[in-house]
Design a protein around this motif. Sequence first.
Motif, PDB file in Angstrom:
ATOM      1  N   ALA A  78      33.950   4.088  67.130  1.00  0.00           N
ATOM      2  CA  ALA A  78      33.844   5.463  66.633  1.00  0.00           C
ATOM      3  C   ALA A  78      35.184   6.180  66.676  1.00  0.00           C
ATOM      4  O   ALA A  78      35.422   7.099  65.903  1.00  0.00           O
ATOM      5  N   ALA A  79      36.079   5.747  67.560  1.00  0.00           N
ATOM      6  CA  ALA A  79      37.321   6.477  67.782  1.00  0.00           C
ATOM      7  C   ALA A  79      38.534   5.887  67.064  1.00  0.00           C
ATOM      8  O   ALA A  79      39.479   6.599  66.774  1.00  0.00           O
ATOM      9  N   VAL A  80      38.513   4.594  66.804  1.00  0.00           N
ATOM     10  CA  VAL A  80      39.680   3.914  66.240  1.00  0.00           C
ATOM     11  C   VAL A  80      39.269   3.198  64.964  1.00  0.00           C
ATOM     12  O   VAL A  80      38.285   2.462  64.957  1.00  0.00           O
ATOM     13  N   ASP A  81      40.010   3.433  63.903  1.00  0.00           N
ATOM     14  CA  ASP A  81      39.710   2.770  62.634  1.00  0.00           C
ATOM     15  C   ASP A  81      39.787   1.254  62.777  1.00  0.00           C
ATOM     16  O   ASP A  81      40.628   0.729  63.520  1.00  0.00           O
ATOM     17  N   VAL A  82      38.936   0.573  62.047  1.00  0.00           N
ATOM     18  CA  VAL A  82      39.002  -0.881  61.966  1.00  0.00           C
ATOM     19  C   VAL A  82      40.193  -1.214  61.071  1.00  0.00           C
ATOM     20  O   VAL A  82      40.329  -0.665  59.979  1.00  0.00           O
ATOM     21  N   SER A  83      41.062  -2.080  61.548  1.00  0.00           N
ATOM     22  CA  SER A  83      42.275  -2.399  60.792  1.00  0.00           C
ATOM     23  C   SER A  83      41.938  -3.187  59.528  1.00  0.00           C
ATOM     24  O   SER A  83      40.877  -3.819  59.427  1.00  0.00           O
ATOM     25  N   ALA A  84      42.874  -3.170  58.594  1.00  0.00           N
ATOM     26  CA  ALA A  84      42.703  -3.935  57.357  1.00  0.00           C
ATOM     27  C   ALA A  84      42.546  -5.420  57.666  1.00  0.00           C
ATOM     28  O   ALA A  84      41.749  -6.119  57.027  1.00  0.00           O
ATOM     29  N   GLU A  85      43.270  -5.911  58.654  1.00  0.00           N
ATOM     30  CA  GLU A  85      43.178  -7.328  59.043  1.00  0.00           C
ATOM     31  C   GLU A  85      41.792  -7.651  59.612  1.00  0.00           C
ATOM     32  O   GLU A  85      41.210  -8.682  59.293  1.00  0.00           O
ATOM     33  N   GLU A  86      41.248  -6.763  60.447  1.00  0.00           N
ATOM     34  CA  GLU A  86      39.909  -6.980  60.995  1.00  0.00           C
ATOM     35  C   GLU A  86      38.878  -6.989  59.868  1.00  0.00           C
ATOM     36  O   GLU A  86      37.966  -7.815  59.869  1.00  0.00           O
ATOM     37  N   LEU A  87      39.001  -6.066  58.930  1.00  0.00           N
ATOM     38  CA  LEU A  87      38.074  -6.036  57.800  1.00  0.00           C
ATOM     39  C   LEU A  87      38.156  -7.304  56.967  1.00  0.00           C
ATOM     40  O   LEU A  87      37.149  -7.862  56.539  1.00  0.00           O
ATOM     41  N   ARG A  88      39.376  -7.768  56.733  1.00  0.00           N
ATOM     42  CA  ARG A  88      39.565  -8.996  55.950  1.00  0.00           C
ATOM     43  C   ARG A  88      38.864 -10.176  56.634  1.00  0.00           C
ATOM     44  O   ARG A  88      38.149 -10.948  56.007  1.00  0.00           O
ATOM     45  N   LYS A  89      39.048 -10.301  57.934  1.00  0.00           N
ATOM     46  CA  LYS A  89      38.426 -11.395  58.684  1.00  0.00           C
ATOM     47  C   LYS A  89      36.909 -11.272  58.733  1.00  0.00           C
ATOM     48  O   LYS A  89      36.204 -12.270  58.749  1.00  0.00           O
ATOM     49  N   ALA A  90      36.410 -10.039  58.769  1.00  0.00           N
ATOM     50  CA  ALA A  90      34.974  -9.811  58.921  1.00  0.00           C
ATOM     51  C   ALA A  90      34.205 -10.018  57.623  1.00  0.00           C
ATOM     52  O   ALA A  90      32.997 -10.202  57.654  1.00  0.00           O
ATOM     53  N   LYS A  91      34.875  -9.971  56.513  1.00  0.00           N
ATOM     54  CA  LYS A  91      34.161 -10.092  55.214  1.00  0.00           C
ATOM     55  C   LYS A  91      33.963 -11.495  54.793  1.00  0.00           C
ATOM     56  O   LYS A  91      34.153 -12.467  55.078  1.00  0.00           O
TER      57      LYS A  91
END
Length: 91
Positions: A78-91
């Motif tokens: 809730a406090a820290v944005d998910v990084s672009a790298e984390e999103l890439r790995k999660a998709k």
Amino acid sequence: MSEQLRELAGLIQRVLSGGRSSRLYRRLVDTDRLAVDVQTSNQTGKLPGLFIVSVEPQEGVDLKRLEAVLGEEIGKLAAVDVSAEELRKAK
């Protein structure tokens, strides 16, 4: 539970515990060495919205400390944005 919420819960699940580079694995297993393994489960069937976190603690670890660190990492969603790298790995 709507399809959009299911997709979001799945994304959160993968960010938190989707492999060795996930937030919970890095913090609990690699960095703080509080756990041997950590997994999450997102229930979409009979109990939609139920999100389970399972942790196998290291032997002798203070479970209250483990719980506090786990809560801290979950709170970061809730406090820290998910990084672009984390999103890439999660998709």
